[in-house]
Design a protein around this motif. Structure first.
Motif, PDB file in Angstrom:
ATOM      1  N   PHE A 120       0.847  -1.204   0.000  1.00 33.83           N
ATOM      2  CA  PHE A 120       0.000   0.000   0.000  1.00 33.83           C
ATOM      3  C   PHE A 120       0.874   1.243   0.000  1.00 33.83           C
ATOM      4  O   PHE A 120       0.757   2.108  -0.872  1.00 33.83           O
ATOM      5  CB  PHE A 120      -0.910  -0.038   1.230  1.00 33.83           C
ATOM      6  N   ASP A 162      -1.508   7.136   6.261  1.00 34.14           N
ATOM      7  CA  ASP A 162      -2.832   7.647   5.881  1.00 34.14           C
ATOM      8  C   ASP A 162      -2.816   9.163   5.720  1.00 34.14           C
ATOM      9  O   ASP A 162      -3.860   9.807   5.729  1.00 34.14           O
ATOM     10  CB  ASP A 162      -3.888   7.222   6.915  1.00 34.14           C
ATOM     11  N   ARG A 167       5.314  -0.001  21.480  1.00 29.40           N
ATOM     12  CA  ARG A 167       5.931  -1.236  20.966  1.00 29.40           C
ATOM     13  C   ARG A 167       6.731  -1.900  22.078  1.00 29.40           C
ATOM     14  O   ARG A 167       7.590  -1.274  22.689  1.00 29.40           O
ATOM     15  CB  ARG A 167       6.804  -0.910  19.755  1.00 29.40           C
ATOM     16  N   ARG A 183      -1.246  -5.358  17.355  1.00 25.44           N
ATOM     17  CA  ARG A 183      -0.667  -5.977  16.160  1.00 25.44           C
ATOM     18  C   ARG A 183       0.612  -6.705  16.553  1.00 25.44           C
ATOM     19  O   ARG A 183       1.483  -6.137  17.227  1.00 25.44           O
ATOM     20  CB  ARG A 183      -0.407  -4.898  15.101  1.00 25.44           C
ATOM     21  N   TYR A 216       4.065  -8.755  15.565  1.00 28.78           N
ATOM     22  CA  TYR A 216       5.092  -8.914  14.531  1.00 28.78           C
ATOM     23  C   TYR A 216       6.070 -10.004  14.954  1.00 28.78           C
ATOM     24  O   TYR A 216       6.450 -10.097  16.118  1.00 28.78           O
ATOM     25  CB  TYR A 216       5.862  -7.600  14.350  1.00 28.78           C
TER      26      TYR A 216
HETATM   27  C1  DKA Z   1       1.659  -0.615  13.129  1.00 27.58           C
HETATM   28  O1  DKA Z   1       2.839  -0.237  13.234  1.00 27.58           O
HETATM   29  C2  DKA Z   1       0.542   0.384  13.318  1.00 27.58           C
HETATM   30  C3  DKA Z   1       0.625   1.516  12.365  1.00 27.58           C
HETATM   31  C4  DKA Z   1      -0.567   2.435  12.454  1.00 27.58           C
HETATM   32  C5  DKA Z   1      -0.821   3.121  11.142  1.00 27.58           C
HETATM   33  C6  DKA Z   1      -2.135   3.832  11.117  1.00 27.58           C
HETATM   34  C7  DKA Z   1      -2.589   4.196   9.724  1.00 27.58           C
HETATM   35  C8  DKA Z   1      -2.777   3.016   8.783  1.00 27.58           C
HETATM   36  C9  DKA Z   1      -3.464   3.408   7.507  1.00 27.58           C
HETATM   37  C10 DKA Z   1      -3.506   2.269   6.502  1.00 27.58           C
HETATM   38  O2  DKA Z   1       1.387  -1.792  12.901  1.00 27.58           O
END
Ligand code: DKA
Length: 133
Positions: free
Chosen positions: A58, A77, A107, A127, A129
């Motif tokens: 993306f 974004d 984190r 999330r 990893y």
């Molecule tokens: C991560 O590091 C979280 C990142 C947050 C990004 C927010 C905006 C995402 C838009 C697609 O995993």
């Protein structure tokens, strides 16, 4: 220390991320993409400057900063935020503020995995990893 975060990480699990993206104002089209991509997260440190790259099909972003020093960030974004990253109790805590709003990305390392906890108001996404390199 921050050195433990250095390396290449690949997202394996994402929980409640759609709600989090809604809470920070991400539009539907970007949320649809954000819900399916599995980014790589790459951390390096050189002479006290930390680099955090997020790579995906993306969009890819990179921030470079010193701990506790505010900088401007353009997010995936397209928010432009005032960002400050601190190292607190073994966690990298990234606070973003923009348009009178704020969010925190925390984190932590747990059992060899990097856990990112995204908080906006009372909305929390987690999330996970796994280390690639
Ligand atoms: C991560 O590091 C979280 C990142 C947050 C990004 C927010 C905006 C995402 C838009 C697609 O995993």
């Amino acid at each position: 220390m921050v050195d433990q975060f250095v390396g290449t990480w690949k997202m394996s699990l994402s929980e409640n991320f759609d709600e989090y993206m809604r809470a920070i104002g991400v539009g539907m089209a970007s949320r649809q993409v954000g819900n399916v991509i599995k980014p790589k997260f790459i951390v390096s440190v050189a002479e006290g400057v930390i680099s955090m790259k997020t790579q995906s099909t993306f969009k890819s972003t990179e921030i470079k900063f010193k701990l506790d020093e505010e900088f401007e960030e353009r997010t995936a974004d397209d928010r432009v935020t005032k960002t400050i990253v601190s190292f607190i109790n073994g966690k990298l805590v990234q606070k973003q503020t923009w348009d009178g709003r704020s969010t925190t990305l925390e984190r932590a390392l747990e059992s060899g995995k990097l856990i990112t906890t995204c908080t906006a108001g009372d909305v929390v996404a987690v999330r996970t990893y796994e280390r690639e390199a």
